[in-house]
Motif scaffolding. Structure first.
Motif, PDB file in Angstrom:
ATOM      1  N   PRO A  73      -4.723   6.439 -26.503  1.00  0.00           N
ATOM      2  CA  PRO A  73      -5.377   6.516 -25.193  1.00  0.00           C
ATOM      3  C   PRO A  73      -4.545   5.797 -24.132  1.00  0.00           C
ATOM      4  CG  PRO A  73      -6.724   5.275 -26.773  1.00  0.00           C
ATOM      5  CD  PRO A  73      -5.467   5.669 -27.460  1.00  0.00           C
ATOM      6  N   TYR A  93       3.836   3.590 -25.639  1.00  0.00           N
ATOM      7  CA  TYR A  93       3.089   2.865 -26.648  1.00  0.00           C
ATOM      8  C   TYR A  93       4.031   1.922 -27.374  1.00  0.00           C
ATOM      9  CZ  TYR A  93      -0.483   2.118 -30.192  1.00  0.00           C
ATOM     10  OH  TYR A  93      -1.416   1.566 -31.009  1.00  0.00           O
ATOM     11  N   GLU A 116      -5.339   3.807 -21.978  1.00  0.00           N
ATOM     12  CA  GLU A 116      -5.730   2.403 -21.822  1.00  0.00           C
ATOM     13  C   GLU A 116      -4.922   1.492 -22.740  1.00  0.00           C
ATOM     14  OE1 GLU A 116      -7.989   4.837 -22.534  1.00  0.00           O
ATOM     15  OE2 GLU A 116      -8.939   5.047 -20.580  1.00  0.00           O
ATOM     16  N   GLN A 117      -4.365   2.033 -23.818  1.00  0.00           N
ATOM     17  CA  GLN A 117      -3.582   1.231 -24.755  1.00  0.00           C
ATOM     18  C   GLN A 117      -2.087   1.308 -24.468  1.00  0.00           C
ATOM     19  OE1 GLN A 117      -4.572   2.422 -28.712  1.00  0.00           O
ATOM     20  NE2 GLN A 117      -6.609   1.545 -28.624  1.00  0.00           N
TER      21      GLN A 117
END
Length: 76
Positions: A43, A62, A45-46
């Motif tokens: 996501p 990421y 948000e990560q």
């Protein structure tokens, strides 16, 4: 400075993605997700935002992704 500490010429600045945008106040592009973030389905948000000075935009990666998904730049 002790003899076992590196001199300024020996320091490696990391990560390059911490570069400030050169055009502060101007609009920027959203460049999307890095390949690892897409592959893992992470996501947004990560993900961590990174500035690409070549593309004049922000992309999201990421973990330790450092390569712009649009132009391949690793210099921030």
């Amino acid at each position: 400075m002790s003899s076992d500490e590196p001199s300024n010429g020996d320091l490696v600045r990391f990560p390059q993605s911490r570069v400030r945008p050169s055009a502060q106040g101007r609009p920027f592009r959203t460049l999307g997700l890095g390949p690892l973030a897409r592959a893992l389905g992470a996501p947004i948000e990560q993900a961590t935002g990174h500035w690409c000075s070549r593309c004049q935009g922000i992309w999201y990666g990421y973990l330790l992704e450092v390569t712009c998904p649009v132009c391949g730049s690793r210099q921030g």
